[in-house]
Scaffold this motif. Structure first.
Motif, PDB file in Angstrom:
ATOM      1  N   THR A   1      14.311   3.645 -45.379  1.00  0.00           N
ATOM      2  CA  THR A   1      13.981   4.783 -46.249  1.00  0.00           C
ATOM      3  C   THR A   1      14.701   4.668 -47.590  1.00  0.00           C
ATOM      4  O   THR A   1      14.137   5.015 -48.634  1.00  0.00           O
ATOM      5  CB  THR A   1      14.324   6.114 -45.573  1.00  0.00           C
TER       6      THR A   1
ATOM      7  N   ASP B   1       3.391   7.304 -49.282  1.00  0.00           N
ATOM      8  CA  ASP B   1       4.854   7.246 -49.344  1.00  0.00           C
ATOM      9  C   ASP B   1       5.364   6.576 -50.609  1.00  0.00           C
ATOM     10  O   ASP B   1       6.544   6.239 -50.705  1.00  0.00           O
ATOM     11  CB  ASP B   1       5.402   6.526 -48.116  1.00  0.00           C
TER      12      ASP B   1
ATOM     13  N   GLU C   1      11.390   4.611 -39.419  1.00  0.00           N
ATOM     14  CA  GLU C   1      12.036   4.982 -40.688  1.00  0.00           C
ATOM     15  C   GLU C   1      13.563   5.109 -40.581  1.00  0.00           C
ATOM     16  O   GLU C   1      14.133   6.150 -40.880  1.00  0.00           O
ATOM     17  CB  GLU C   1      11.424   6.258 -41.240  1.00  0.00           C
TER      18      GLU C   1
END
Length: 415
Positions: free
Chosen positions: A274, A188, A269
């Motif tokens: 995020t 990520d 998330e």
């Protein structure tokens, strides 16, 4: 990291931690942890229902449908890898270089570890032909290779393996009957997600891959240890899942209760998280690109960083100048650069690379160091490289590399 004696050249206890992001903790996730501080009950071994369901949702959004019985949580990825290594048995194969924490857990269990060269395109995955040759050689010598640990988004090289390269490696591993552990801690943190194709080995070989993700990569501060593992579905993963739970139980390796709630929040998330991850990735991508330019501009070698908060630099072309400072190997280089740069600069030997090679991993978080206010300013600034404390750090890094280039030119033999 202090200088080690010759017999203990780079022992495990001086191994480098994961690269820090150099930023303040996100207020929303700090609030979750603070609210859970009064939680007295222990999180179950392997993780409670809420945490495992959050992990399943996380993987599902990445194209890996997962049921809670396929998931396990632990207090950091090392505990999970230790459990997997014990449960699978046999010899362990890893790329050269690899994350500093992979090999010590196999050696702790008395398992041989064999390093395999990586392809020219990337680190993190073995070259398929080198993998086949290593497996053949190990078996000819009476070994029992069973486990291959790899990473698509890699520490230490900060590269992302192209899908076609990964596919060839996975095919080679499957043909030799190897089980794969895919460390996806940094997936990520890809710097250009719209231009970089990241594929998990679990998508290619679903019945022979366990995915491990340490949440310190993108979701939690490194001081809040939590990680999750995804096992193959049904019979392919049930026995391994149970054996890993046995190991975690024997070790008492539980995620701390308050950290488990923070981890569940992070894996769900929510928008504040995020947004923060996206901003942090963009920030570190810019800082890494500037550090990379400083290194290669001075004549060092480095693949352009594509993920994470670090870059891997080969100063072999500057060996002549470094020799004048008494630098002859990676441990010397670690000591020298840490003093010159004023930041950790773990040598390549920490990552299984050759001690004689002059390679280091540099972390971008250290270039953001400053007061809490200065670090917070980094995340919201449209021009973070122009902030005074960041600019000073980058200028200093460039001057160190430029001085090494000049030293090398002075000591090179005339042609």
């Amino acid at each position: 990291m202090r200088r080690t004696d010759p017999e203990g050249h780079g022992p495990v206890r001086y191994g480098p931690p994961l690269p820090d992001d150099g930023l303040p903790v996100l207020p929303e996730i700090a609030a979750v942890l603070a609210a859970a501080a009064g939680r007295a009950e222990s999180e179950p071994v392997g993780g409670g229902t809420a945490l495992l369901e959050a992990a399943c949702g996380y993987w599902g959004r990445r194209g890996l449908p997962t049921e809670p019985e396929q998931a396990v949580a632990g207090p950091g990825a090392p505990a999970l890898l230790l459990g997997l290594t014990f449960a699978l048995g046999g010899d362990v194969l890893v790329p050269r270089p690899c994350a500093a924490w992979w090999a010590p857990y196999a050696r702790l269990l008395g398992r041989p570890v064999f390093h395999v060269a990586t392809p020219a395109e990337c680190g993190g995955v073995p070259d398929p032909y080198a993998l086949l040759e290593t497996v053949r050689r190990v078996r000819d010598e009476g070994g029992d290779p069973r486990l291959l640990v790899l990473s698509v988004a890699d520490d230490p090289t900060a590269t992302v393996a192209p899908p076609e390269v990964l596919h060839e490696t996975v095919e080679a591993a499957a043909g030799e009957g190897l089980y794969l552990v895919s460390d996806e801690t940094w997936r990520d943190t890809v710097h250009a997600p719209h231009d970089t194709v990241l594929v998990s080995p679990a998508e290619m070989l679903p019945e022979q891959v366990t995915v491990v993700t340490d949440l310190a990569g993108a979701h939690l501060p490194p001081g809040w240890p939590a990680a999750v593992a995804r096992f193959p579905a049904h019979h392919a993963g049930n026995g391994l899942h149970a054996r890993v739970l046995d190991v975690l139980t024997a070790l008492g390796a539980r995620v701390a209760g308050p950290v488990a709630l923070a981890a569940g929040y992070a894996l769900a998330e929510p928008e504040p998280l995020t947004a923060r991850i996206g901003a942090a990735v963009h920030l570190h991508a810019r800082v890494a690109a500037a550090a990379h330019a400083a290194a290669v501009g001075a004549g060092a070698l480095s693949r352009p960083p594509q993920a994470g908060r670090h870059l891997y630099v080969d100063l072999g072309p500057l060996r002549a100048g470094l020799s004048s400072h008494g630098v002859g190997d990676a441990q010397d280089l670690e000591d020298f650069l840490a003093a010159r740069l004023g930041m950790p600069a773990p040598g390549g030997h920490r990552f299984g690379d050759d001690l004689a090679a002059l390679r280091v991993r540099l972390s971008t978080g250290a270039l953001l160091a400053g007061t809490d206010e200065e670090r917070a300013e980094c995340i919201g600034s449209p021009t973070p490289l122009e902030l005074p404390h960041v600019q000073r750090a980058l200028i200093h890094m460039k001057s160190v590399f430029d001085d090494l280039r000049d030293d090398a030119q002075r000591w090179e033999s005339p042609r």
